[in-house]
Design a protein around this motif. Sequence first.
Motif, mmCIF file in Angstrom:
data_model
loop_
_atom_site.group_PDB
_atom_site.id
_atom_site.type_symbol
_atom_site.label_atom_id
_atom_site.label_comp_id
_atom_site.label_asym_id
_atom_site.label_seq_id
_atom_site.Cartn_x
_atom_site.Cartn_y
_atom_site.Cartn_z
ATOM 1 N N PRO A 124 0.765 -1.122 -0.227
ATOM 2 C CA PRO A 124 0.018 -0.349 0.238
ATOM 3 C C PRO A 124 1.005 0.873 0.011
ATOM 4 C CG PRO A 124 0.776 -0.802 2.169
ATOM 5 C CD PRO A 124 0.634 -2.064 0.868
ATOM 6 N N THR A 125 0.696 2.513 0.190
ATOM 7 C CA THR A 125 0.714 3.764 -0.399
ATOM 8 C C THR A 125 1.042 4.572 1.162
ATOM 9 O OG1 THR A 125 -1.054 4.233 -0.656
ATOM 10 C CG2 THR A 125 0.279 3.647 -2.602
ATOM 11 N N LEU A 126 0.434 3.674 2.391
ATOM 12 C CA LEU A 126 0.026 4.010 3.571
ATOM 13 C C LEU A 126 1.273 2.927 4.154
ATOM 14 C CD1 LEU A 126 -0.775 5.134 6.858
ATOM 15 C CD2 LEU A 126 -2.189 2.953 6.431
ATOM 16 N N ASP A 127 2.233 3.833 4.860
ATOM 17 C CA ASP A 127 3.145 3.092 5.907
ATOM 18 C C ASP A 127 3.058 2.500 6.868
ATOM 19 O OD1 ASP A 127 5.688 2.306 7.097
ATOM 20 O OD2 ASP A 127 6.321 4.141 6.622
ATOM 21 N N THR A 128 2.947 1.005 6.740
ATOM 22 C CA THR A 128 2.540 0.218 7.783
ATOM 23 C C THR A 128 3.532 0.109 8.617
ATOM 24 O OG1 THR A 128 3.975 -1.787 6.379
ATOM 25 C CG2 THR A 128 1.423 -1.163 5.990
ATOM 26 N N SER A 129 4.033 0.923 8.469
ATOM 27 C CA SER A 129 5.339 0.541 9.916
ATOM 28 C C SER A 129 3.820 1.473 11.407
ATOM 29 C CB SER A 129 6.223 1.079 10.074
ATOM 30 O OG SER A 129 6.594 2.604 9.562
ATOM 31 N N LEU A 130 4.051 2.831 10.788
ATOM 32 C CA LEU A 130 2.857 3.033 11.506
ATOM 33 C C LEU A 130 1.883 3.111 11.519
ATOM 34 C CD1 LEU A 130 2.359 6.673 9.034
ATOM 35 C CD2 LEU A 130 4.275 6.292 11.158
ATOM 36 N N ILE A 131 1.053 1.835 10.984
ATOM 37 C CA ILE A 131 0.023 1.341 11.728
ATOM 38 C C ILE A 131 0.722 -0.248 12.518
ATOM 39 C CG2 ILE A 131 -2.315 2.012 10.206
ATOM 40 C CD1 ILE A 131 -2.426 -0.906 8.613
ATOM 41 N N LEU A 132 1.696 -0.399 12.330
ATOM 42 C CA LEU A 132 1.904 -1.923 13.379
ATOM 43 C C LEU A 132 2.157 -1.021 14.602
ATOM 44 C CD1 LEU A 132 4.294 -3.011 10.555
ATOM 45 C CD2 LEU A 132 2.271 -3.833 11.888
ATOM 46 N N ALA A 133 3.072 0.285 15.089
ATOM 47 C CA ALA A 133 3.068 0.596 15.401
ATOM 48 C C ALA A 133 1.828 1.129 17.031
ATOM 49 C CB ALA A 133 4.280 2.069 15.528
ATOM 50 N N ARG A 134 0.905 0.572 15.779
ATOM 51 C CA ARG A 134 -0.452 1.510 17.169
ATOM 52 C C ARG A 134 -1.197 0.195 17.056
ATOM 53 N NH1 ARG A 134 -1.837 6.522 16.644
ATOM 54 N NH2 ARG A 134 -3.304 6.192 17.290
ATOM 55 N N GLY A 135 -0.776 -1.152 16.671
ATOM 56 C CA GLY A 135 -1.226 -2.158 17.766
ATOM 57 C C GLY A 135 -2.256 -2.695 16.052
ATOM 58 N N TRP A 136 -2.140 -2.959 15.476
ATOM 59 C CA TRP A 136 -3.190 -2.929 13.626
ATOM 60 C C TRP A 136 -1.701 -4.769 13.347
ATOM 61 C CZ3 TRP A 136 -7.146 -1.697 11.007
ATOM 62 C CH2 TRP A 136 -7.451 0.396 11.372
ATOM 63 N N SER A 137 -3.211 -5.677 12.734
ATOM 64 C CA SER A 137 -2.538 -6.660 12.512
ATOM 65 C C SER A 137 -2.910 -7.183 11.584
ATOM 66 C CB SER A 137 -1.330 -7.753 13.888
ATOM 67 O OG SER A 137 -3.099 -7.965 14.153
ATOM 68 N N VAL A 138 -2.469 -8.232 10.176
ATOM 69 C CA VAL A 138 -3.079 -8.516 8.918
ATOM 70 C C VAL A 138 -4.373 -9.646 10.114
ATOM 71 C CG1 VAL A 138 -3.065 -9.636 7.201
ATOM 72 C CG2 VAL A 138 -1.554 -8.113 7.368
ATOM 73 N N VAL A 139 -5.279 -10.255 9.469
ATOM 74 C CA VAL A 139 -5.854 -11.047 10.128
ATOM 75 C C VAL A 139 -6.915 -11.890 8.754
ATOM 76 C CG1 VAL A 139 -6.696 -9.898 12.187
ATOM 77 C CG2 VAL A 139 -8.215 -9.538 10.513
ATOM 78 N N ARG A 140 -6.709 -11.027 7.819
ATOM 79 C CA ARG A 140 -7.149 -12.228 6.522
ATOM 80 C C ARG A 140 -6.631 -11.472 5.060
ATOM 81 N NH1 ARG A 140 -10.379 -16.340 8.011
ATOM 82 N NH2 ARG A 140 -11.538 -16.656 7.009
ATOM 83 N N ARG A 141 -6.555 -12.160 3.988
ATOM 84 C CA ARG A 141 -6.079 -12.407 2.952
ATOM 85 C C ARG A 141 -7.192 -12.406 1.791
ATOM 86 N NH1 ARG A 141 0.175 -11.905 0.398
ATOM 87 N NH2 ARG A 141 -0.092 -10.233 2.057
ATOM 88 N N TYR A 142 -7.697 -10.948 0.884
ATOM 89 C CA TYR A 142 -8.134 -11.387 -0.285
ATOM 90 C C TYR A 142 -7.355 -11.410 -1.590
ATOM 91 C CZ TYR A 142 -12.028 -10.798 2.869
ATOM 92 O OH TYR A 142 -12.831 -11.421 4.049
ATOM 93 N N HIS A 143 -7.954 -11.773 -2.941
ATOM 94 C CA HIS A 143 -6.571 -11.850 -3.775
ATOM 95 C C HIS A 143 -8.594 -11.569 -5.405
ATOM 96 C CE1 HIS A 143 -3.642 -15.101 -3.972
ATOM 97 N NE2 HIS A 143 -3.102 -13.699 -3.061
ATOM 98 N N VAL A 144 -8.098 -10.133 -5.556
ATOM 99 C CA VAL A 144 -8.655 -9.940 -7.020
ATOM 100 C C VAL A 144 -7.888 -10.221 -7.833
ATOM 101 C CG1 VAL A 144 -8.977 -8.257 -8.415
ATOM 102 C CG2 VAL A 144 -9.513 -7.660 -5.515
ATOM 103 N N LEU A 145 -8.869 -11.443 -8.892
ATOM 104 C CA LEU A 145 -8.936 -12.279 -9.906
ATOM 105 C C LEU A 145 -9.251 -11.119 -11.016
ATOM 106 C CD1 LEU A 145 -9.066 -15.707 -8.028
ATOM 107 C CD2 LEU A 145 -7.114 -14.588 -8.160
#
Length: 308
Positions: A124-145
Amino acid sequence: MRYLLRPATFADAPAVTGLLNEIDVIEIGRPETDLHTVETDLKGPRTDLERDSWLVFDGDRLVVYGLLWDESGGERIDIDHYVLPDRQEAGQLVLEAMEARALERARENGAGRAVVHLHLNIRPTLDTSLILARGWSVVRRYHVLRRAVDRVEDQAPPLPAGVRLRSCAGEADRVRVHELYQASFAEHFDFQPSGYEQWLHTVDAEGLDWSLVWIVGTDDLGDAGFLMARDDREAMGWIRSIGVLREARGRGLAGLLLRHAFAAFAARGRDTVGLGVDTSNATGAPELYARHGMTLHYAVDTWETVLS
């Protein structure tokens, strides 16, 4: 750097569409956001634009867009967050405001916490280190086919004995599709049950070509599944959802609906059809789509944080 932060209005839809397409080009290589999609989001019945939307401008240039909505009426809150790569500081300010509003919204619903979800491209264009530092985590992945379709090669499949298929012709069929949707998706990750009127807005019923919605049934079970498609995306024909009741799975009904949709789009002159799928879907949907020639276009992660 000085920014202007304010809520969005419906009149901002063209500017938001422009920003999202700028981000599309960075993340997936081409613009794929349509104006009507943004307008539908901004008109959401569970969104108060004055309190649930954020725009950040650098001069006249829109650089951050955020939108919050609440389909659960409880603790589950959804947000969209888009930021240009060189505007992370402004993006973080909006993220902080969205988290605070999400918790407020959940508490207004009577919940003691907010479980917030955000969908982001895997790069993403969002720097994910910013949300990781705020306690966010990945819980699912989706594919666009996506899959190429051809008017000659993709013909409507014959119906097996004991199977019937019809287009969604009127109000009674719309009600039936809603019932099939609620029942067939009830066990899916992050499913939010909804009443008929709320569901009609979610699927943008006013802008939907209902001839691209089909119901499949069998002699022994009656109506057993559905497919909803849209032909209003510039980039490709789009299959919004396919659902088959648990007791009807394994009979090839989903594949039949899929091939029927390919043929319908090809007959309309489309050359590409796309859809999104949960990669952890337990019904075998990813394998079904692969067997029918659909390949990865891009991937999206669902990020989650729990606020209290």
